[in-house]
Design an enzyme around this catalytic site. Structure first.
Site, PDB file in Angstrom:
ATOM      1  N   SER A  37       0.828  -1.208   0.000  1.00 18.68           N
ATOM      2  CA  SER A  37       0.000   0.000   0.000  1.00 18.68           C
ATOM      3  C   SER A  37       0.862   1.257   0.000  1.00 18.68           C
ATOM      4  CB  SER A  37      -0.946   0.008   1.212  1.00 18.68           C
ATOM      5  OG  SER A  37      -0.197  -0.039   2.408  1.00 18.68           O
ATOM      6  N   ASN A  38       2.094   1.159   0.509  1.00 18.67           N
ATOM      7  CA  ASN A  38       2.964   2.337   0.514  1.00 18.67           C
ATOM      8  C   ASN A  38       4.379   1.965   0.060  1.00 18.67           C
ATOM      9  OD1 ASN A  38       3.275   5.141   0.949  1.00 18.67           O
ATOM     10  ND2 ASN A  38       4.344   4.749   2.877  1.00 18.67           N
ATOM     11  N   ASP A  61      -2.290  -8.603   3.208  1.00 14.80           N
ATOM     12  CA  ASP A  61      -2.592  -7.595   4.227  1.00 14.80           C
ATOM     13  C   ASP A  61      -2.560  -8.297   5.581  1.00 14.80           C
ATOM     14  OD1 ASP A  61      -4.227  -5.815   5.981  1.00 14.80           O
ATOM     15  OD2 ASP A  61      -4.439  -4.692   4.102  1.00 14.80           O
ATOM     16  N   SER A 127       7.601   4.620  18.055  1.00 14.51           N
ATOM     17  CA  SER A 127       8.091   5.920  17.606  1.00 14.51           C
ATOM     18  C   SER A 127       8.291   6.840  18.805  1.00 14.51           C
ATOM     19  CB  SER A 127       7.029   6.518  16.678  1.00 14.51           C
ATOM     20  OG  SER A 127       7.270   7.884  16.496  1.00 14.51           O
ATOM     21  N   ALA A 128       9.198   7.789  18.655  1.00 18.10           N
ATOM     22  CA  ALA A 128       9.406   8.797  19.697  1.00 18.10           C
ATOM     23  C   ALA A 128       8.162   9.656  19.884  1.00 18.10           C
ATOM     24  CB  ALA A 128      10.591   9.679  19.326  1.00 18.10           C
ATOM     25  N   TYR A 151      -2.222   8.816  14.689  1.00 19.58           N
ATOM     26  CA  TYR A 151      -1.069   7.962  14.395  1.00 19.58           C
ATOM     27  C   TYR A 151      -0.323   7.610  15.686  1.00 19.58           C
ATOM     28  CZ  TYR A 151       3.714   6.683  13.258  1.00 19.58           C
ATOM     29  OH  TYR A 151       4.930   6.035  13.237  1.00 19.58           O
ATOM     30  N   LYS A 155       0.288   3.907  17.983  1.00 17.24           N
ATOM     31  CA  LYS A 155       1.541   3.341  18.516  1.00 17.24           C
ATOM     32  C   LYS A 155       1.414   3.105  20.020  1.00 17.24           C
ATOM     33  CE  LYS A 155       3.882   3.149  14.708  1.00 17.24           C
ATOM     34  NZ  LYS A 155       4.088   1.838  14.074  1.00 17.24           N
ATOM     35  N   TYR A 185      11.669   4.670  17.501  1.00 11.19           N
ATOM     36  CA  TYR A 185      12.572   5.344  16.561  1.00 11.19           C
ATOM     37  C   TYR A 185      12.479   6.850  16.727  1.00 11.19           C
ATOM     38  CZ  TYR A 185      11.500   1.009  13.893  1.00 11.19           C
ATOM     39  OH  TYR A 185      11.262  -0.272  13.479  1.00 11.19           O
ATOM     40  N   ASN A 187      14.256  10.129  14.383  1.00 10.34           N
ATOM     41  CA  ASN A 187      13.916  10.538  12.998  1.00 10.34           C
ATOM     42  C   ASN A 187      14.797   9.816  11.973  1.00 10.34           C
ATOM     43  OD1 ASN A 187      12.764  12.629  14.757  1.00 10.34           O
ATOM     44  ND2 ASN A 187      12.241  13.634  12.843  1.00 10.34           N
ATOM     45  N   LEU A 208      11.200  16.242   6.645  1.00 10.23           N
ATOM     46  CA  LEU A 208      12.205  17.229   6.262  1.00 10.23           C
ATOM     47  C   LEU A 208      13.218  16.712   5.226  1.00 10.23           C
ATOM     48  CD1 LEU A 208      13.502  20.013   6.750  1.00 10.23           C
ATOM     49  CD2 LEU A 208      14.851  18.952   8.566  1.00 10.23           C
ATOM     50  N   ASP A 307       3.734  20.429  16.136  1.00 13.97           N
ATOM     51  CA  ASP A 307       5.187  20.246  16.245  1.00 13.97           C
ATOM     52  C   ASP A 307       5.687  20.668  17.622  1.00 13.97           C
ATOM     53  OD1 ASP A 307       5.590  19.189  13.781  1.00 13.97           O
ATOM     54  OD2 ASP A 307       6.710  20.887  12.948  1.00 13.97           O
TER      55      ASP A 307
HETATM   56  P1  NAD Z   1       6.730   2.587   5.051  1.00 13.94           P
HETATM   57  O1  NAD Z   1       5.372   3.099   4.744  1.00 13.94           O
HETATM   58  O2  NAD Z   1       7.814   2.856   4.089  1.00 13.94           O
HETATM   59  O3  NAD Z   1       6.668   1.021   5.334  1.00 13.94           O
HETATM   60  C1  NAD Z   1       5.531   0.392   5.892  1.00 13.94           C
HETATM   61  C2  NAD Z   1       5.206  -0.806   5.004  1.00 13.94           C
HETATM   62  O4  NAD Z   1       4.079  -1.492   5.555  1.00 13.94           O
HETATM   63  C3  NAD Z   1       4.875  -0.420   3.566  1.00 13.94           C
HETATM   64  O5  NAD Z   1       5.634  -1.219   2.691  1.00 13.94           O
HETATM   65  C4  NAD Z   1       3.373  -0.736   3.447  1.00 13.94           C
HETATM   66  O6  NAD Z   1       3.025  -1.129   2.130  1.00 13.94           O
HETATM   67  C5  NAD Z   1       3.217  -1.836   4.467  1.00 13.94           C
HETATM   68  N1  NAD Z   1       1.862  -1.954   5.040  1.00 13.94           N
HETATM   69  C6  NAD Z   1       1.101  -0.955   5.555  1.00 13.94           C
HETATM   70  N2  NAD Z   1      -0.054  -1.481   6.020  1.00 13.94           N
HETATM   71  C7  NAD Z   1      -0.022  -2.814   5.775  1.00 13.94           C
HETATM   72  C8  NAD Z   1      -0.918  -3.878   6.021  1.00 13.94           C
HETATM   73  N3  NAD Z   1      -2.107  -3.682   6.591  1.00 13.94           N
HETATM   74  N4  NAD Z   1      -0.558  -5.141   5.653  1.00 13.94           N
HETATM   75  C9  NAD Z   1       0.629  -5.356   5.068  1.00 13.94           C
HETATM   76  N5  NAD Z   1       1.522  -4.385   4.808  1.00 13.94           N
HETATM   77  C10 NAD Z   1       1.203  -3.125   5.169  1.00 13.94           C
HETATM   78  O7  NAD Z   1       7.115   3.160   6.500  1.00 13.94           O
HETATM   79  P2  NAD Z   1       8.517   3.124   7.253  1.00 13.94           P
HETATM   80  O8  NAD Z   1       9.030   4.509   7.333  1.00 13.94           O
HETATM   81  O9  NAD Z   1       9.372   2.040   6.719  1.00 13.94           O
HETATM   82  O10 NAD Z   1       8.004   2.741   8.711  1.00 13.94           O
HETATM   83  C11 NAD Z   1       7.979   1.407   9.174  1.00 13.94           C
HETATM   84  C12 NAD Z   1       7.375   1.384  10.567  1.00 13.94           C
HETATM   85  O11 NAD Z   1       8.136   2.258  11.408  1.00 13.94           O
HETATM   86  C13 NAD Z   1       5.944   1.900  10.624  1.00 13.94           C
HETATM   87  O12 NAD Z   1       5.238   1.113  11.568  1.00 13.94           O
HETATM   88  C14 NAD Z   1       6.098   3.318  11.114  1.00 13.94           C
HETATM   89  O13 NAD Z   1       4.969   3.756  11.810  1.00 13.94           O
HETATM   90  C15 NAD Z   1       7.299   3.188  12.044  1.00 13.94           C
HETATM   91  N6  NAD Z   1       8.017   4.448  12.227  1.00 13.94           N
HETATM   92  C16 NAD Z   1       8.470   5.147  11.129  1.00 13.94           C
HETATM   93  C17 NAD Z   1       9.135   6.364  11.300  1.00 13.94           C
HETATM   94  C18 NAD Z   1       9.603   7.162  10.122  1.00 13.94           C
HETATM   95  O14 NAD Z   1       9.875   8.382  10.285  1.00 13.94           O
HETATM   96  N7  NAD Z   1       9.776   6.598   8.952  1.00 13.94           N
HETATM   97  C19 NAD Z   1       9.348   6.856  12.594  1.00 13.94           C
HETATM   98  C20 NAD Z   1       8.893   6.111  13.682  1.00 13.94           C
HETATM   99  C21 NAD Z   1       8.221   4.904  13.483  1.00 13.94           C
HETATM  100  N1  UDP Z   2      10.146  20.611   8.887  1.00 11.76           N
HETATM  101  C1  UDP Z   2      10.184  21.802   8.166  1.00 11.76           C
HETATM  102  N2  UDP Z   2       9.736  21.789   6.864  1.00 11.76           N
HETATM  103  C2  UDP Z   2       9.267  20.662   6.262  1.00 11.76           C
HETATM  104  C3  UDP Z   2       9.236  19.458   7.004  1.00 11.76           C
HETATM  105  C4  UDP Z   2       9.669  19.471   8.319  1.00 11.76           C
HETATM  106  O1  UDP Z   2      10.610  22.827   8.686  1.00 11.76           O
HETATM  107  O2  UDP Z   2       8.857  20.723   5.094  1.00 11.76           O
HETATM  108  C5  UDP Z   2      10.650  20.591  10.281  1.00 11.76           C
HETATM  109  C6  UDP Z   2       9.613  20.214  11.317  1.00 11.76           C
HETATM  110  O3  UDP Z   2       8.915  21.356  11.758  1.00 11.76           O
HETATM  111  C7  UDP Z   2      10.484  19.577  12.413  1.00 11.76           C
HETATM  112  C8  UDP Z   2      11.623  18.935  11.626  1.00 11.76           C
HETATM  113  O4  UDP Z   2      11.650  19.601  10.362  1.00 11.76           O
HETATM  114  O5  UDP Z   2      11.045  20.590  13.241  1.00 11.76           O
HETATM  115  C9  UDP Z   2      11.431  17.437  11.395  1.00 11.76           C
HETATM  116  O6  UDP Z   2      10.149  17.224  10.828  1.00 11.76           O
HETATM  117  P1  UDP Z   2       9.714  15.807  10.242  1.00 11.76           P
HETATM  118  O7  UDP Z   2       8.329  15.962   9.698  1.00 11.76           O
HETATM  119  O8  UDP Z   2      10.755  15.284   9.325  1.00 11.76           O
HETATM  120  O9  UDP Z   2       9.722  14.844  11.521  1.00 11.76           O
HETATM  121  P2  UDP Z   2       8.873  14.917  12.889  1.00 11.76           P
HETATM  122  O10 UDP Z   2       9.893  15.046  13.971  1.00 11.76           O
HETATM  123  O11 UDP Z   2       7.939  16.074  12.804  1.00 11.76           O
HETATM  124  O12 UDP Z   2       8.192  13.596  12.927  1.00 11.76           O
END
Ligand code: NAD
Ligand code: UDP
Length: 349
Positions: A37-38, A61, A127-128, A151, A155, A185, A187, A208, A307
């Site tokens: 899906s993503n 899924d 996530s943080a 969201y 979590k 996690y 960022n 960002l 933010d």
């Molecule tokens: P991403 O969207 O790139 O990867 C998530 C994957 O899960 C995608 O490939 C999507 O197709 C798949 N997916 C979504 N819903 C599904 C479902 N119902 N069944 C099967 N597959 C499904 O995201 P990412 O950045 O790789 O993040 C991975 C995980 O880490 C997520 O749970 C996200 O919330 C968490 N996370 C991400 C960040 C970030 O900034 N990227 C930060 C903190 C936590």
């Molecule tokens: N940010 C920004 N412009 C953008 C995207 C993000 O100034 O187009 C800033 C945002 O306000 C934050 C930092 O960059 O201070 C990180 O944002 P991001 O969305 O990447 O991660 P977040 O910590 O919000 O999950």
């Protein structure tokens, strides 16, 4: 640590694909379940190209219990790494039901199938964001938890479900107790140094780093910096940016810790995965320009709703208990982001 098979849900995504590379390089067999899906299947083809190993893939899924059970019937899993989920904060405010259904219900179905097949070792992507607006930084795992958007709430709810599951084991369940590592996690940024896999956001990026990269490649005209009046060193928001390969390696360390755990100390624990350093938005823009030689046009605009000023980890628990620490610095993050973006201006398309 070989001969073990890991189910990776969401393994075709950004963090999942980088973790698949590290798992394969470490000798694990991996099975990916992703509904795409993503993400795109091309990401997994590139994982195979980088590692010269095979990924077993099921397009399914995680909410589809029969499909999931059929995957568990065909493989014996030693552990599950659960990435699958939706992750866009803004979208979650507009479509809360989709987020609760995908993330919370999806996780419940996965846990039910795991229990059915007696697979009880789990690494979960948190996530943080579960720290809300922290009263102080750096953030420790025992800080109060809260969430301000759907969201983040998914979590938090999933974390609570996992803690309840682990507690339930003390009531003398018959099966092997759950053993769970919740990874919070900070960022994630950057890409694999090969430039073959990276972050491929749909549409205009919310985050960002991909935004900066798309300005650099000419897809977007300029960066809007959300606020320059925060109580930080230069007024822009401060975050703990972590290279996605360091993050991926944290999952292997978490698995090692789960596998080396004695039966009587199986539990559910949360760990911060961050560098412990905070960088401002302007630090990131300047570092990108320094490393790539490309100017990034930007303007200051109002703060983005929701933010916070500052967010960075105290990663000492992960260092002590998982023997994990980050290796990569800000320059690596910038170089690898640019290598991915410039080699793949249209992502995997
Ligand atoms: P991403 O969207 O790139 O990867 C998530 C994957 O899960 C995608 O490939 C999507 O197709 C798949 N997916 C979504 N819903 C599904 C479902 N119902 N069944 C099967 N597959 C499904 O995201 P990412 O950045 O790789 O993040 C991975 C995980 O880490 C997520 O749970 C996200 O919330 C968490 N996370 C991400 C960040 C970030 O900034 N990227 C930060 C903190 C936590
Ligand atoms: N940010 C920004 N412009 C953008 C995207 C993000 O100034 O187009 C800033 C945002 O306000 C934050 C930092 O960059 O201070 C990180 O944002 P991001 O969305 O990447 O991660 P977040 O910590 O919000 O999950």
């Amino acid at each position: 640590m070989t001969n073990k098979t890991i189910l990776v849900t969401g393994g075709a995504g950004y963090i999942g694909s980088h973790t698949c590379v590290e798992l394969l390089n470490a000798g694990f067999t991996i099975v990916v379940v992703d509904n795409l899906s993503n993400s795109k299947i091309e990401a997994l083809k590139r994982v195979e190209r980088i590692t010269e190993k095979t990924v077993v893939f099921y397009q399914a899924d995680i909410r589809d219990k029969d499909a999931l059970a059929s995957v568990f019937n065909q493989h014996h899993f030693d552990a599950v790494i659960h990435f699958a989920g939706l992750k866009a904060v803004g979208e979650s405010c507009q479509q809360p039901l989709a987020y609760y259904d995908n993330n919370v219900h999806g996780t419940l179905v996965l846990l039910q199938v795991m229990e059915q097949f007696n697979v009880t070792d789990l690494v979960f992507s948190s996530s943080a964001t579960v720290y809300g607006d922290p009263h102080t930084v750096p953030i420790k795992e025992n800080f109060p938890l809260s969430a301000t958007n759907p969201y983040g709430k998914t979590k938090l709810h999933i974390e609570e479900i996992l803690r309840d599951l682990s507690k339930a084991d003390s009531f003398g369940a018959k099966k092997r107790p759950w053993n769970i590592a919740i990874l919070r996690y900070f960022n994630p940024v950057g890409a694999h140094h090969s430039g073959l896999i990276g972050e491929d956001p749909n549409g205009v990026p919310n985050n960002l780093m991909p935004y900066i990269a798309q300005v650099a490649v000419g897809k977007l005209s300029q960066l809007s910096i959300f606020g320059n009046d925060y109580p930080t060193k230069d007024g822009t928001g401060v975050r703990d940016y972590i290279h996605v390969v360091d993050l991926a390696k944290g999952h292997l360390k978490a698995l090692e810790a789960l596998f080396s755990c004695h039966d009587d100390s199986r539990s559910c624990k949360a760990y911060n995965l961050g560098t412990g350093k905070g960088y401002s938005v302007l630090d990131m823009v300047n570092a990108f320009s320094r490393v790539t030689g490309l100017a990034i046009k930007y303007q200051f605009v109002d703060r983005r709703e929701g933010d916070i000023a500052e967010c960075y980890a105290d990663p000492s628990l992960s260092a002590d208990e998982l023997s994990w620490q980050t290796d990569k610095n800000l320059d690596d993050m910038m170089r690898d982001t640019w290598s991915w973006q410039s080699n793949n201006p249209a992502g995997y398309a």
